[in-house]
Every structure is written in structure tokens, then in C-alpha cells.
Motif scaffolding. Structure first.
Motif, PDB file in Angstrom:
ATOM      1  N   THR A  74       0.636  -1.171  -0.213  1.00 35.14           N
ATOM      2  CA  THR A  74      -0.053   0.086   0.103  1.00 35.14           C
ATOM      3  C   THR A  74       0.895   1.408  -0.045  1.00 35.14           C
ATOM      4  N   GLY A  75       2.145   1.098   0.474  1.00 26.47           N
ATOM      5  CA  GLY A  75       2.719   2.361   0.575  1.00 26.47           C
ATOM      6  C   GLY A  75       2.352   3.598   1.299  1.00 26.47           C
ATOM      7  N   ASN A  76       1.935   4.722   0.716  1.00 25.92           N
ATOM      8  CA  ASN A  76       1.475   5.694   1.490  1.00 25.92           C
ATOM      9  C   ASN A  76      -0.148   5.724   1.704  1.00 25.92           C
ATOM     10  N   GLY A  77      -0.706   4.627   1.283  1.00 24.30           N
ATOM     11  CA  GLY A  77      -2.117   4.424   0.968  1.00 24.30           C
ATOM     12  C   GLY A  77      -2.954   5.122   0.026  1.00 24.30           C
ATOM     13  N   HIS A  78      -2.060   5.806  -0.663  1.00 21.14           N
ATOM     14  CA  HIS A  78      -2.863   7.103  -1.596  1.00 21.14           C
ATOM     15  C   HIS A  78      -4.127   6.176  -2.519  1.00 21.14           C
ATOM     16  N   ILE A 108      -1.303   9.635   7.870  1.00 24.61           N
ATOM     17  CA  ILE A 108      -2.198  10.288   6.582  1.00 24.61           C
ATOM     18  C   ILE A 108      -3.677  10.212   7.031  1.00 24.61           C
ATOM     19  N   SER A 109      -3.963   8.785   7.260  1.00 23.40           N
ATOM     20  CA  SER A 109      -5.296   8.211   7.386  1.00 23.40           C
ATOM     21  C   SER A 109      -6.127   9.027   8.317  1.00 23.40           C
ATOM     22  N   LYS A 110      -5.514   9.242   9.438  1.00 19.75           N
ATOM     23  CA  LYS A 110      -5.935   9.760  10.751  1.00 19.75           C
ATOM     24  C   LYS A 110      -6.108  11.298  10.796  1.00 19.75           C
ATOM     25  N   ALA A 111      -4.982  11.947   9.935  1.00 23.28           N
ATOM     26  CA  ALA A 111      -4.994  13.143   9.739  1.00 23.28           C
ATOM     27  C   ALA A 111      -5.916  13.760   8.945  1.00 23.28           C
ATOM     28  N   LYS A 112      -6.200  13.049   7.638  1.00 21.41           N
ATOM     29  CA  LYS A 112      -7.174  13.278   6.711  1.00 21.41           C
ATOM     30  C   LYS A 112      -8.443  12.869   7.046  1.00 21.41           C
ATOM     31  N   GLY A 113      -8.931  12.158   7.821  1.00 22.51           N
ATOM     32  CA  GLY A 113     -10.224  11.652   8.398  1.00 22.51           C
ATOM     33  C   GLY A 113     -10.630  10.344   7.619  1.00 22.51           C
ATOM     34  N   TYR A 114      -9.794   9.685   7.136  1.00 21.69           N
ATOM     35  CA  TYR A 114      -9.991   8.461   6.189  1.00 21.69           C
ATOM     36  C   TYR A 114      -9.967   7.152   7.069  1.00 21.69           C
ATOM     37  N   SER A 119      -7.413   0.865   7.458  1.00 26.73           N
ATOM     38  CA  SER A 119      -6.731   0.304   8.317  1.00 26.73           C
ATOM     39  C   SER A 119      -5.287  -0.174   7.787  1.00 26.73           C
ATOM     40  N   PHE A 120      -4.263  -0.419   8.372  1.00 26.11           N
ATOM     41  CA  PHE A 120      -3.120  -0.425   7.864  1.00 26.11           C
ATOM     42  C   PHE A 120      -2.269  -1.336   8.627  1.00 26.11           C
TER      43      PHE A 120
END
Length: 228
Positions: A74-78, A108-114, A119-120
Motif C-alpha cells: 500500500t505504500g502511503n495508502g494513496h 495520513i489516514s488519521k490526519a485526513k479523516g479516512y 486500516s493498515f
């Protein structure tokens, strides 16, 4: 005839390379929350086309906005975040063997509300004890490209390419979709690597075709397989 699926070993196939890469990206993100890292194959619009493919095929087989998905490497989950932006809100898991990648994507997920549906986890997808369950959709955007460069060997001298399809079969529900994008393998090579008695080609994503010296081709390909 030369087997063109046998790639040379490269540092791009090592865990250390990706740990170092995502440690730097995570540091950059801590300094600038707008810097969410590199989007692989951005020049080819691959991520956008993968998302569009799932949107366009909503309602087909096990594809829906509620599909349970896993993104390999997934890398950065983009890719998962782009799916969230396109109203996919089923459970999504991003897996990577780089702990730095997982930490970065989680931040990133937490900061952007995703983080409500993403989950990772850090894992070796070739570890037989790894059992995350089954999914409606399995995604790979350049991951096979990278891990095929690792030189990793298994029982009976089998390579990543030899065993990759068994990993996909393990993860997919019957009727589930495996969508893979590659820049190192041709479409036919991907089919040769992935297709089995249970994994069959379903659809392809079209990219611009270039011609050089009378030979036509593309710099990237995406193929969807269905588990029967």
C-alpha cells in the motif's frame, strides 16, 4: 526463448529501501501535512484509471461501494484514500512489509479523516501464517513490479512470480476481483503470472498506445482477474 518475467535483483525489491524511503516521506509529512508523498504511476494516470474502473463496474460481481478491499504494498495508502474520495466506504486494509510505510499511511489516514474505514498493517504476504481473511477486491499498483526484484526464493527454488497467484487466491472471495497495474510486465506477462484454473482474466484498462519502429505498445498495463 528468454523468460522476460525473470527480472534482475534490485534494491527496489528490498525492505530496507522502502523503510528508508517511507521514513523520509513520513518526516516530510510531519513538517508539511499537505505533503502526502509520491503517487506511483501518476504520469500515466494509473491510480485514477483504477478508481474509475471500480466506479464504472459498480454492481458487477463483488464490486460495490461497500466492497471489502485489501491493497497489497500500500505504500502511503494513496490508492485507498482516492477510493474513499470516490464514495467507497467499505472496510479497506492496506498491507506493506515496510513498517515505516504502515506508520506513514496510518498518520495520513488519521490526519485526513479516512480512518473510519481504512486500516493498515505490516506483514509479509508470502508468510503462510498470515491470514487477514478474504476480500471482495484485491489491489496491486506496482507491488509485484517491486517485489519481483527482491530475488526472494521459496521451496523448490520457486520465485515471487511463481507463487504470487497463490497469495491472490488465498485472499479473494469466490467471484472477487484482483486488479493489478504494472510497468515492468506486459499485459500478456501479467496474465501468464496471475492466471490459474481459478483466476481468470475478466477485463482490462485501456491506456494510450505508442508506436516505435513499427512496434505498438504501452508503458503500463492494468488487468482485472476474477476468482471462479
Amino acid at each position: 526463448m528468454e523468460d522476460t518475467t525473470r527480472l534482475n535483483v534490485s534494491k527496489l525489491g528490498t525492505k530496507k529501501y522502502w523503510d528508508d524511503f517511507y521514513a523520509l516521506e513520513r518526516e516530510n509529512f510531519s513538517k508539511n501535512p499537505e505533503d502526502t508523498g509520491e503517487c506511483w504511476f501518476d504520469d500515466n494516470g494509473a491510480e485514477e484509471r483504477m478508481v474509475e474502473f471500480l466506479v464504472d463496474n459498480d454492481g458487477e460481481l463483488r464490486i460495490s461501494t461497500q466492497s471489502k478491499m485489501i491493497d497489497l504494498g500500500t505504500g502511503n495508502g494513496h490508492l485507498l484514500f482516492e477510493l474513499c474520495e470516490n464514495d467507497f466506504d467499505g472496510p479497506m486494509v492496506g498491507v506493506d512489509y515496510s513498517e515505516e510505510s504502515v506508520q506513514f499511511a496510518s498518520h495520513i489516514s488519521k490526519a485526513k479523516g479516512y480512518d473510519t474505514n481504512t486500516s493498515f498493517m505490516a506483514a509479509d504476504i508470502f508468510d503462510s501464517s498470515w491470514s487477514p481473511g478474504k476480500f471482495d477486491i484485491v489491489l496491486d499498483k506496482g507491488t509485484l513490479d517491486a517485489i519481483a526484484l527482491s530475488g526472494k526464493k521459496f521451496a523448490n527454488d520457486k520465485t515471487v512470480i511463481d507463487v504470487y497467484s497463490t497469495v491472490i487466491e488465498k485472499l479473494l472471495e469466490s467471484g472477487g476481483i484482483f486488479l493489478i497495474t504494472s510497468c515492468n510486465f506486459t499485459e500478456q506477462e501479467l496474465i501468464n503470472i496471475v492466471q490459474t484454473d481459478r483466476l481468470k482474466v475478466w477485463k482490462r484498462i485501456n491506456y494510450p498506445v505508442y508506436e516505435f519502429g513499427g512496434v505498438k505498445g504501452t508503458t503500463i498495463c492494468s488487468v482485472a482477474f476474477v476468482k471462479q
